[in-house]
Motif scaffolding. Structure first.
Motif, PDB file in Angstrom:
ATOM      1  N   ASN A  39       0.918  -1.391   0.150  1.00 35.90           N
ATOM      2  CA  ASN A  39      -0.044  -0.005  -0.034  1.00 35.90           C
ATOM      3  C   ASN A  39       0.839   1.083  -0.042  1.00 35.90           C
ATOM      4  OD1 ASN A  39      -1.192   1.948   2.348  1.00 35.90           O
ATOM      5  ND2 ASN A  39      -2.627   1.593   0.666  1.00 35.90           N
ATOM      6  N   ASN A  43       1.037   3.897  -3.126  1.00 34.95           N
ATOM      7  CA  ASN A  43       0.751   5.473  -2.686  1.00 34.95           C
ATOM      8  C   ASN A  43       2.050   6.509  -3.067  1.00 34.95           C
ATOM      9  OD1 ASN A  43      -1.657   4.501  -2.041  1.00 34.95           O
ATOM     10  ND2 ASN A  43      -1.372   4.848   0.304  1.00 34.95           N
ATOM     11  N   SER A  98      -2.945   5.167  -5.680  1.00 35.32           N
ATOM     12  CA  SER A  98      -3.132   5.292  -4.434  1.00 35.32           C
ATOM     13  C   SER A  98      -4.474   4.297  -4.025  1.00 35.32           C
ATOM     14  CB  SER A  98      -3.076   6.668  -3.788  1.00 35.32           C
ATOM     15  OG  SER A  98      -4.166   7.386  -4.335  1.00 35.32           O
TER      16      SER A  98
END
Length: 207
Positions: A39, A43, A98
């Motif tokens: 993650n 992002n 993201s």
């Protein structure tokens, strides 16, 4: 409850500290840490890559040759994808990579990262991390005395510009505050160096 030795900036032991079991003593959850790292990296992506389609490439307005009678394959434009300098078929366009993680997952991932550093004996607690002037040599000597000669993440309780700029010239060394910590940086460093006051803040925030 896990116990760690507290050092000063010269590498001398100045006492011991008992860490919170709920934050530094849990069984690390590898799948959750992996999800948090993926993650974080997603992002960070800018997503600015872009290719031109056949409608965006300059030229190619005229049909190169007539449809029938030439013996060649029919062509409508010299900017079709099969031509050199033609447009790109199905190429990347700007996009946002993201996405959000569940708050409980993020919290568990951070606790797992903290606990993994304690389990591996790679967490070093320093009683006070500070410098009086802009001097890289002071920070380099501290890292050498603490045995952090490779990648290190130094966590401070509050911003100290002199220390941050002094550490910025050392390859592999990164500084962070308690509220800017992320799982990727914690797992990516070889030594996790935390000021004693920062440990107390971490326990207060993630308790």
């Amino acid at each position: 409850m896990p116990q760690v030795t507290v050092f000063d900036m010269t590498g001398k032991s100045v006492g011991e500290m008992t860490l919170s079991d709920a934050i530094f003593g849990i069984e690390p959850n590898k799948s959750v840490m992996h999800a948090a790292v993926v993650n974080y990296l997603a992002n960070q992506r800018q997503g600015t890559q872009s290719t031109l389609t056949r409608s965006e490439v300059a030229g190619g307005g005229r049909k190169p040759w007539k449809q029938k009678g030439t013996g060649r394959a029919r062509q409508g434009s010299i900017r079709a994808p099969q031509w050199i300098h033609g447009g790109i078929a199905l190429g990347p366009k700007p996009r946002d990579y993201s996405y959000a993680l569940n708050k409980k997952v993020k919290r568990l991932a951070l606790k797992s990262a903290f606990s993994s550093k304690v389990l591996e004996n790679n967490m070093i607690v320093v009683d006070n991390i500070t410098v009086e002037e802009f001097k890289t040599k002071t920070v380099a000597e501290m890292l050498s005395k603490l045995g952090a000669t490779r990648k290190a993440l130094i966590v401070m309780p509050e911003l100290n510009n002199k220390f941050v700029k002094s550490a910025a010239n050392i390859p592999g060394v990164k500084t962070a505050l308690v509220n800017t910590l992320n799982v990727y940086d914690i797992l990516n460093c070889d030594k996790f160096i935390v000021a004693k006051a920062a440990v107390e803040k971490i326990e207060e925030v993630y308790a």
